[in-house]
Every structure is written in structure tokens, then in C-alpha cells.
Design a protein around this motif. Structure first.
Motif, PDB file in Angstrom:
ATOM      1  N   ASP A  90       0.828  -1.213   0.000  1.00 43.68           N
ATOM      2  CA  ASP A  90       0.000   0.000   0.000  1.00 43.68           C
ATOM      3  C   ASP A  90       0.858   1.257   0.000  1.00 43.68           C
ATOM      4  N   TYR A  93       2.613   1.614  -3.419  1.00 38.94           N
ATOM      5  CA  TYR A  93       1.649   1.949  -4.454  1.00 38.94           C
ATOM      6  C   TYR A  93       1.219   3.413  -4.341  1.00 38.94           C
ATOM      7  N   TYR A  96       4.171   5.784  -5.354  1.00 38.14           N
ATOM      8  CA  TYR A  96       4.397   5.799  -6.792  1.00 38.14           C
ATOM      9  C   TYR A  96       3.265   6.542  -7.517  1.00 38.14           C
ATOM     10  N   GLU A  97       2.030   6.310  -7.093  1.00 36.96           N
ATOM     11  CA  GLU A  97       0.893   7.009  -7.703  1.00 36.96           C
ATOM     12  C   GLU A  97       0.994   8.524  -7.476  1.00 36.96           C
ATOM     13  N   VAL A 113       1.693   2.606 -12.830  1.00 35.91           N
ATOM     14  CA  VAL A 113       1.830   1.930 -11.541  1.00 35.91           C
ATOM     15  C   VAL A 113       0.836   0.781 -11.525  1.00 35.91           C
ATOM     16  N   THR A 114       1.357  -0.419 -11.234  1.00 32.42           N
ATOM     17  CA  THR A 114       0.482  -1.587 -11.186  1.00 32.42           C
ATOM     18  C   THR A 114       0.695  -2.348  -9.881  1.00 32.42           C
ATOM     19  N   ARG A 115      -0.365  -2.996  -9.466  1.00 35.78           N
ATOM     20  CA  ARG A 115      -0.294  -3.869  -8.299  1.00 35.78           C
ATOM     21  C   ARG A 115      -0.940  -5.190  -8.687  1.00 35.78           C
ATOM     22  N   VAL A 120       4.183  -4.542  -6.423  1.00 30.43           N
ATOM     23  CA  VAL A 120       3.856  -3.209  -6.932  1.00 30.43           C
ATOM     24  C   VAL A 120       4.999  -2.817  -7.856  1.00 30.43           C
ATOM     25  N   TRP A 122       6.444   0.181 -10.669  1.00 30.22           N
ATOM     26  CA  TRP A 122       6.385   1.538 -11.215  1.00 30.22           C
ATOM     27  C   TRP A 122       7.213   1.533 -12.492  1.00 30.22           C
TER      28      TRP A 122
END
Length: 170
Positions: A90, A93, A96-97, A113-115, A120, A122
């Protein structure tokens, strides 16, 4: 004000990576690059990685740099973390977001950005041949930047990478 926020966020992420006890590999050398000067007189692609260890997580860092002499043409960075601790995921993420949001209107600075599962990631691509350098500097500030004479400097990037234990091959 935005520039200070971005600097603070970037500093916090960099400090978190340093706090993860990054290994001190000989930067830019693994038997293939004799010196920064050697590589910055050529055209090609560098593949750079950095190792780190952390409790309850496994950070990863990979950078692909297309360059011509001392000019970075394109930088593709994939950074992230794998963990079974959802609070760690969390935090990364969200960080990075937040950083990506500052660059959303800057053309040729693409982030994703993906999880997925316990990871996670970037993923960032900066096309320095096309990006508005002045707009980039307005966001990041000119101090401690890799921009020299209006261009992204491979020498400055490699010097920064060396400080955090990055190793490159070409």
C-alpha cells in the motif's frame, strides 16, 4: 510549492531505498565498462540494476538507457517491490501514484503503476529527445538534476547511480 512536494516525495522514496541496505556493487562496472568516460563517448544501450534487501519485502530496480555520447535519449525504469505484507505494498503503491500524478500532463514522461498479487511495479519511460526539458525542470528543480546544457547527461546519471550501488552493462 508543487516542486517542494515532489522533491520531498522523491527524497522520501530514495531514502527508503537507501534504508533498505542497498548492496554496494561497483557502480557502472561489472567487467564490461572500464569507466564512465569510456561509455559516454559511444552510442548504445545500458542495462542497469540495483540490489537491495529489506525485511518482509524484496525491492527491484532495472534501468534501460538509450544514449548517444553523453546524451540520454530515452530512459526506461522499472522499479518496485514484492512483499506478502499488504501495508508495505500500500505504501509503495500510494507513493508511486503520488509521484506519477505530478508528471501526468508532461508529454513524453509516461508512468504506469500496477499492483498484481504481491508486487507493486512503477514503470516509467522518459523520452529525453522529445520532452520539454524546461517543463521537467519546473517540476523537479534544477538542483541535483541530471540535466546539463538543456540535455539529460549520461555522466550525471551514472554518477548518481553509483551513489546508490547501481551496476550497468552494455
Amino acid at each position: 510549492m508543487i516542486m517542494k512536494k515532489i522533491s520531498l516525495i522523491i527524497t522520501l522514496i530514495l531514502l527508503s531505498f537507501v534504508a533498505l541496505a542497498c548492496s554496494k556493487e561497483e557502480a557502472t562496472t561489472d567487467g564490461k565498462i572500464d569507466s564512465i568516460e569510456e561509455v559516454t563517448k559511444k552510442r548504445g544501450t545500458l542495462i542497469c540494476t540495483r540490489s537491495a534487501t529489506s525485511t518482509n519485502s524484496e525491492p527491484f530496480f532495472q534501468y534501460t538507457i538509450d544514449y548517444n555520447n553523453d546524451k540520454i535519449l530515452k530512459l526506461h525504469s522499472i522499479e518496485g517491490i514484492t512483499s506478502t505484507d499488504s501495508s508495505i505494498l500500500d505504501t509503495y503503491y500510494d507513493s508511486y501514484e503520488k509521484i506519477s500524478s505530478y508528471y501526468k500532463d508532461l508529454k513524453y514522461y509516461d508512468t504506469n503503476v500496477t499492483r498484481k498479487n504481491n508486487t507493486v511495479t512503477w514503470d516509467t519511460i522518459i523520452n529525453y529527445e522529445k520532452i520539454d526539458i524546461n517543463a521537467l525542470l519546473a517540476l523537479e528543480g534544477e538542483e541535483d538534476n541530471i540535466i546539463k546544457n538543456g540535455q539529460a547527461s549520461l555522466t550525471l546519471w551514472l554518477e548518481l547511480a553509483k551513489k546508490v550501488g547501481t551496476a550497468c552493462t552494455y
